[in-house]
Write an enzyme that holds these catalytic residues in place. Structure first.
Site, PDB file in Angstrom:
ATOM      1  N   CYS A 183       2.043  -0.099  -8.984  1.00 25.70           N
ATOM      2  CA  CYS A 183       3.131   0.437  -8.219  1.00 25.70           C
ATOM      3  C   CYS A 183       4.450   0.557  -9.091  1.00 25.70           C
ATOM      4  O   CYS A 183       5.316   1.613  -8.962  1.00 25.70           O
ATOM      5  CB  CYS A 183       3.500  -0.286  -7.178  1.00 25.70           C
ATOM      6  SG  CYS A 183       3.999  -2.054  -7.486  1.00 25.70           S
ATOM      7  N   GLY A 216       0.855  -1.067   0.005  1.00 27.34           N
ATOM      8  CA  GLY A 216      -0.071   0.032  -0.005  1.00 27.34           C
ATOM      9  C   GLY A 216       0.874   1.192   0.044  1.00 27.34           C
ATOM     10  O   GLY A 216       2.200   1.399  -0.592  1.00 27.34           O
ATOM     11  N   SER A 217       0.316   2.227   0.593  1.00 28.74           N
ATOM     12  CA  SER A 217       1.190   3.667   0.504  1.00 28.74           C
ATOM     13  C   SER A 217       2.284   3.692   1.312  1.00 28.74           C
ATOM     14  O   SER A 217       2.231   2.932   2.369  1.00 28.74           O
ATOM     15  CB  SER A 217       0.050   4.788   0.844  1.00 28.74           C
ATOM     16  OG  SER A 217      -0.174   4.737   2.155  1.00 28.74           O
ATOM     17  N   GLU A 273       5.588  -3.214   0.658  1.00 30.34           N
ATOM     18  CA  GLU A 273       5.720  -2.703  -0.837  1.00 30.34           C
ATOM     19  C   GLU A 273       5.120  -1.648  -1.175  1.00 30.34           C
ATOM     20  O   GLU A 273       3.808  -1.754  -0.991  1.00 30.34           O
ATOM     21  CB  GLU A 273       5.291  -3.986  -1.612  1.00 30.34           C
ATOM     22  CG  GLU A 273       5.387  -3.802  -3.161  1.00 30.34           C
ATOM     23  CD  GLU A 273       4.808  -5.240  -3.834  1.00 30.34           C
ATOM     24  OE1 GLU A 273       3.788  -5.134  -4.694  1.00 30.34           O
ATOM     25  OE2 GLU A 273       4.905  -6.210  -3.499  1.00 30.34           O
TER      26      GLU A 273
END
Length: 468
Positions: free
Chosen positions: A270, A215-216, A236
């Site tokens: 991403c 996620g962020s 990640e």
């Protein structure tokens, strides 16, 4: 269960299903069950049983491939053709984890190298690290879950997985397939909540030995700072993936992979291609070709087989990306494409020469936007590509080996693709962000290593009654 979570279609916000959300009591029950499974060593599954469960789950998923692809398209907004590929990858990922068990073991530690170590035999074995908490993201609502829970199940860790709030259905149905395949509930549990405080409690509970977070960066690094002593983690996040197009690149062959890298899943990846640095000798021709292909992309309902670019996950994300585009144009960038046919859907766009301080040049866009910049000297492009505080995957397109290797060696990235887009990935390769883009290494074999720990056994046989 205390609240209801409404799961809607990303494209038109139509209700798919209402599901019960978990509360603090449910969290405690799940953590206690996972800890109990770990503590009761006599109930640990042998590797052949874990492998068989993973293989059976893969077969069950394969039988429901169409259903899961449609579910991904509905809740996540990924075009159906790409959602189908995601399901195929998830099936393969489950099998990868099972097959990796054939090579997953310890090693002998040399003894007898000194007088003090004579008469001993030493080797290591693998044990599960403990309870795994997995917090996942919306953009690959099935395959990311597989990447987080299949390694845990393979090595024998109880795992509690929290799917992203907008896309819980793929996760819940996959967990049910594990049950159908014979896995006891304690070894794989879903935790569904829209309460960030509860999610943080899951991640930071001292019974959790390993946190897998996708996620962020803001949330991931915050959670890492709050982990209980001894808890390991893998983070990640994302980046603003750079591509360098050398003057020797064959433009007729590179446009398609660059477009795929930049606009796949509306840029919500991403390692999505974002910053494209093009040698000035071919810049005008490149922009013309890129613009023609981007304008031809079919945008719309992700459930339709012809759709190439679907919606963003939420109207506020479309608002954010649209505002970043506007800021770049106000700052002098030339806009190609663009538009907003619905509250969640943006027409793919290209920004030519946005300012260095524009958000699209400094931050991860996570939307259907690419930025094109001209360069004269290769090292100049490499320096700009490396100038951000995060780094993940990168690409260079060239038919000359010299520029290709120079860029590959000097780009600050965990993986450099030569003549391919930045979003290329197989599920058995290492996958990791550098600097602010992540921590630890993903990919199923690497996650299995991270979720296990070695124990060394030393046998002394000299003079202590052990015969050799």
């Amino acid at each position: 269960m205390s609240n209801v979570i409404s799961v809607v279609q990303a494209f038109d916000r139509a209700l798919i299903r209402e599901i019960p959300g978990d509360d603090d009591r449910a969290l405690e029950a799940k953590l206690a069950a996972a800890e109990r499974a770990l503590r009761e060593r006599n109930s640990w599954l042998e590797p052949h049983r874990r492998g068989a469960i993973l293989q059976r789950t893969a077969s069950l998923l394969e039988a429901k491939q169409i259903h899961f692809a449609e579910l991904i398209a509905r809740e996540g907004g990924k075009p159906l053709t790409d959602a189908t590929v995601e399901v195929i990858r998830a099936i393969d990922g489950l099998r990868n984890a099972a097959e990796e068990l054939r090579h997953f073991g310890g090693r002998e530690i040399p003894m007898g190298l000194t007088g003090a170590s004579e008469g001993r035999w030493a080797f290591t074995t693998k044990e599960p690290i403990g309870v795994v908490a997995a917090i996942s993201a919306f953009n690959h609502p099935l395959n990311l879950i597989v990447h987080q829970i299949a390694p845990a199940i393979a090595v024998g860790c109880p795992v509690i997985v929290k799917p992203a709030v907008p896309t819980p259905l793929s996760c819940l149905e996959l967990v049910e397939l594990f049950r159908e395949a014979g896995l006891d509930e304690r070894w794989c549990q879903a935790f569904v909540t829209d309460d960030n405080a509860l999610a943080e409690r899951l991640a930071t509970d001292p019974r959790v030995a390993f946190l897998s977070f996708i996620g962020s960066a803001r949330v991931g690094w915050y959670l890492r700072s709050k982990l209980a002593p001894g808890t390991r983690c893998a983070l990640e996040h994302g980046g603003a993936a750079p591509v360098i197009v050398d003057a020797s690149a064959k433009l007729d062959r590179i446009i398609e992979p660059i477009v795929k890298g930049g606009y796949y899943h509306a840029g919500q990846v991403c390692v999505s291609t974002q910053r494209i640095f093009v040698h000035t000798d071919v810049l005008a021709d490149f922009v013309e070709r890129l613009a023609a292909r981007v304008k031809s992309l079919r945008v719309g309902d992700p459930r339709l087989p012809e759709t190439e670019v679907g919606p963003l996950i939420h109207p506020r994300e479309a608002d954010r990306v649209a505002s970043w585009i506007h800021e770049a144009v106000e700052g002098g960038a030339r806009l190609i494409g663009g538009g907003r046919p619905s509250e969640t859907t943006l027409v793919p766009s290209i920004l030519i020469e946005p300012a260095a301080d524009a958000k699209v040049s400094r931050l991860e866009v996570f939307g259907p936007v690419t930025c094109v910049y001209g360069f004269r000297e290769l090292d100049e492009a490499i320096d700009v590509a490396n100038s951000l505080p995060f780094a993940f995957q990168a690409s260079v397109f060239s038919t000359n080996i010299g520029p290709a290797l120079r860029a590959a060696r000097r780009l600050d990235a965990s993986a450099v693709m030569v003549n391919d887009h930045t979003a290329f990935r197989t599920d058995w390769m290492p996958f990791a962000g550098r600097r602010q883009s992540g921590y630890g290494i993903g990919g199923i074999p690497w996650s299995m290593e991270a979720m296990s720990q070695e124990k060394m056994l030393v046998l002394r046989y000299d003079g202590l009654g052990l015969e050799t």
